[in-house]
Write a protein that holds these residues in place. Sequence first.
Motif, PDB file in Angstrom:
ATOM      1  N   LEU A  16       0.812  -1.219   0.000  1.00  0.00           N
ATOM      2  CA  LEU A  16       0.000   0.000   0.000  1.00  0.00           C
ATOM      3  C   LEU A  16       0.844   1.266   0.000  1.00  0.00           C
ATOM      4  O   LEU A  16       0.487   2.259  -0.637  1.00  0.00           O
ATOM      5  N   ALA A  17       1.976   1.250   0.699  1.00  0.00           N
ATOM      6  CA  ALA A  17       2.753   2.476   0.868  1.00  0.00           C
ATOM      7  C   ALA A  17       3.852   2.640  -0.178  1.00  0.00           C
ATOM      8  O   ALA A  17       4.155   3.763  -0.591  1.00  0.00           O
ATOM      9  N   ALA A  18       4.468   1.519  -0.600  1.00  0.00           N
ATOM     10  CA  ALA A  18       5.645   1.621  -1.474  1.00  0.00           C
ATOM     11  C   ALA A  18       5.360   1.261  -2.920  1.00  0.00           C
ATOM     12  O   ALA A  18       6.198   1.490  -3.791  1.00  0.00           O
ATOM     13  N   LEU A  19       4.189   0.701  -3.209  1.00  0.00           N
ATOM     14  CA  LEU A  19       3.880   0.312  -4.582  1.00  0.00           C
ATOM     15  C   LEU A  19       2.524   0.895  -4.965  1.00  0.00           C
ATOM     16  O   LEU A  19       1.509   0.199  -4.970  1.00  0.00           O
ATOM     17  N   PRO A  20       2.496   2.186  -5.300  1.00  0.00           N
ATOM     18  CA  PRO A  20       1.210   2.818  -5.666  1.00  0.00           C
ATOM     19  C   PRO A  20       0.674   2.255  -6.962  1.00  0.00           C
ATOM     20  O   PRO A  20       1.388   1.643  -7.742  1.00  0.00           O
ATOM     21  N   ALA A  21      -0.617   2.486  -7.192  1.00  0.00           N
ATOM     22  CA  ALA A  21      -1.269   1.981  -8.410  1.00  0.00           C
ATOM     23  C   ALA A  21      -0.560   2.468  -9.658  1.00  0.00           C
ATOM     24  O   ALA A  21      -0.457   1.751 -10.649  1.00  0.00           O
ATOM     25  N   SER A  22      -0.035   3.679  -9.623  1.00  0.00           N
ATOM     26  CA  SER A  22       0.637   4.248 -10.796  1.00  0.00           C
ATOM     27  C   SER A  22       1.913   3.506 -11.159  1.00  0.00           C
ATOM     28  O   SER A  22       2.413   3.634 -12.274  1.00  0.00           O
ATOM     29  N   ALA A  23       2.445   2.731 -10.200  1.00  0.00           N
ATOM     30  CA  ALA A  23       3.694   1.992 -10.461  1.00  0.00           C
ATOM     31  C   ALA A  23       3.458   0.679 -11.159  1.00  0.00           C
ATOM     32  O   ALA A  23       4.406   0.000 -11.542  1.00  0.00           O
TER      33      ALA A  23
END
Length: 449
Positions: free
Chosen positions: A436-443
């Motif tokens: 949730l914190a280090a892999l946003p949807a945009s990534a």
Amino acid sequence: MNTAALATADSRSPDISTDASARDDAALFRKITWRLMPLLCACYVLNYLDRTNVGYAQLQMKDQLGFSDAVFGLGAGIFFIGYAVFEIPSNLMLAKIGVRATLLRIMGLWGLASAAMMFATTPTQFYVLRFLIGVFEAGFAPGVLFYLTLWFPSHRRAQATALFFMAFGAAPIVAGPIAGLTMTYLDGVLSLRGWQWLFLLEGLPSVLLGVAAFCWLSNSPSQAAWLSAAEKQRVARLLAEDQAAHGAAGRHTFGAAMRDGRVWLIGFMSFLIILGIYALSFWQPTILKSMGLSVLQIGFYSVIPALAGIAANIVVGRHSDRRKERRWHFALSAVVGAAGLALTTLFMHNAVAAVLCLSLAAMGISAAFTVLWAVPGNFMSKSAAAAGIALISTIGGSAGLVAPMMVGWLKTLTGSFTPSLYVLSGALVLSALLMLAALPASALGRARH
């Protein structure tokens, strides 16, 4: 002539055409699924049995051979040293020679090595054979995951991945009863102990299934004689459109996959999830034995968490595909798994309650693992996927070395499984937070997942 009616019909024709196309696509991928997945799932069941049957065998062989918990933990984990060293080379070779020849090589050699475990009588022999099984098995699971990217676009891949990992979850349903029955009723037959029969009867079928895979599978849609020319073109076009939609066309090299921070992050999250998978795979029989269950009872009690994991695997994988969302599906599943492990510590003297908690853990861990493996194909091209998936699998697979040794060491140090279950629970929570914190949807590529 009613021109208004004609205009209405014309305005609806695109929707009708779209619906028909969607139905045709669904039928096409059902055909592909039924052709590929039953055999791949059967291979994965044997894969699970041959790497984890030592967890059941040790219920007898530890006492008969005089192995300590520490010896068993190292022997169970050393498999993953060979596995990790040869994982990426095996997957890169698969991309060149195809899945048919790769599965024949992998399954034939690992089956023979697994059967040879029946001859182990010393810790050194135990370590060497476990290492060789890891070497021979390297590349199987990531190779199949790469293989699925050649057949399924990303929005259908989570369900295909869920079916594949369903076999991993279903294997304990077979493993427990087979181990319990074999070790109970074949013990002493032909002067062999029950654990020796277990290795023999679960090792040799892998060789036969490797031959079956070579004869039955096709290396790619373009080589599939069971697809029509139109179907081959349709699959190729859908895969090309999916690749373009996720903006992965520019990432073509092994080096690009190695430099992608998302690959390393997903690999670490896989490591955290697999800590729980393999800790339970190798030590769940011992945990149940500590509650006073017999070998035969342990075999059948182990079916319950496996069934729960399969159900969650299918439901969550399908829902994740339908919603086209990965992050929250993964995170919530991981937290459920963490809760199940933590609750197990409260019922270490109540077999029924403990099995229910282990079932909750299996549901969360299985679902999280499935959703996680649907992510890499969203941002890696086909040419980078072989290396990227192998790298993720290697990082995650190293948990197979750490988990058995860690649990064995903490059990020896404290005399209880409780500390290790808390550690594993914390690892699952950390994986949820990282997603949730280090892999946003945009990534995850241009499309939102």
